[in-house]
Design a protein around this motif. Structure first.
Motif, short mmCIF file in Angstrom:
data_model
loop_
_atom_site.label_atom_id
_atom_site.label_comp_id
_atom_site.label_asym_id
_atom_site.label_seq_id
_atom_site.Cartn_x
_atom_site.Cartn_y
_atom_site.Cartn_z
N GLY A 147 0.70 -0.89 -0.11
CA GLY A 147 0.09 -0.16 -0.02
C GLY A 147 0.84 1.59 0.16
N THR A 148 2.19 0.99 0.86
CA THR A 148 3.18 2.22 0.49
C THR A 148 3.31 2.55 -0.66
N ARG A 149 2.98 2.14 -1.98
CA ARG A 149 3.42 2.14 -3.14
C ARG A 149 2.07 2.36 -3.85
N LEU A 150 0.95 2.61 -3.21
CA LEU A 150 -0.42 2.95 -4.56
C LEU A 150 -0.05 4.04 -5.24
N GLU A 151 -0.58 4.20 -6.11
CA GLU A 151 -0.93 5.67 -7.26
C GLU A 151 -1.52 6.68 -6.48
N ARG A 193 -1.63 5.86 0.08
CA ARG A 193 -0.42 5.80 0.70
C ARG A 193 -0.11 6.13 1.72
N VAL A 241 1.42 4.31 4.33
CA VAL A 241 2.91 4.61 5.39
C VAL A 241 2.61 5.18 7.11
#
Length: 218
Positions: A163-167, A172, A176
């Motif tokens: 999820g920390t790399r979601l657009e 995001r 984080v």
């Protein structure tokens, strides 16, 4: 004439790029659809499928997975608080209830803002895990609940790490912010597991699909 063909070429290039983007997006949305189709409640499935199209497939999968996982943790914690006689397990369950209620409320606010309706009850498959847990007592209960917490949080750490790399910036930021909390839960569950002398912890109930393990009083 040259300008005409230049315009045609530009239009073709734009169309090609749009087709590629649509194909990629359709792939993500198909993944989300599969996740949504796993929901047992028809109205919830319909709500998710008609959600704001601006939220891509990865975002939908994250929200739906995190929402189901968070709901599972809250309900399991409520059961543990009532049934366990072990102070370590009870203190941990109280922490789960507090932290996941906060995270669930934040996630619901994000989903509401995007037009993604979330249900208020677990799918039948996950509810069955809780029914099984609710039928256990004393040490058997503590062992199974702790196994669930170890395995659930192991998978949830993976989910929130992705999820920390979601657009989507909002999702995001939520991932984080929440990831360290989930990591803390996992570390605490592992510590309780060691105190309870749990073996084969990775075979326990898991909100994302791991088969329930036999509870053995060793």
């Amino acid at each position: 004439m040259k300008n005409h063909w230049k315009c045609v070429l530009i239009i073709c290039l734009i169309a090609g790029l749009q087709a590629c983007n649509n194909a990629e997006r359709n792939g993500r949305d198909e993944t989300a659809k599969e996740m949504v189709d796993s929901l047992s409640d028809t109205s919830r499935r319909a709500q998710a499928l008609t959600a704001d199209i601006d939220l891509n497939g990865d975002g939908k999968v994250f929200i739906l997975s995190a929402a189901n996982g968070g709901m599972m943790e809250v309900e399991a914690a409520g059961i543990a608080i009532k049934r366990t006689k072990n102070k370590l397990v009870k203190d941990f369950a109280e922490r789960m209830l507090k932290d996941h209620l906060v995270a669930n409320a934040e996630l619901k606010a994000i989903a509401d803002a995007k037009g993604l309706g979330l249900g208020t009850s677990l799918p039948d498959e996950l509810a069955a895990h809780l029914d099984k847990l609710n039928g256990l007592e004393e040490r058997a209960f503590d062992l199974q609940y702790t196994r669930m917490m170890i395995n659930d949080h192991q998978k949830t750490v993976e989910l929130f790490t992705s999820g920390t790399r979601l657009e989507d910036a909002g999702l995001r930021a939520f991932a984080v912010k929440t990831l360290p909390v989930i990591q803390g839960h996992y570390k605490s569950a592992m510590a309780i597991g060691k105190k309870l002398n749990i073996t084969n912890a990775n075979n326990g109930d898991d909100v994302l699909g791991i088969s329930p393990a036999k509870v053995e009083d060793k």
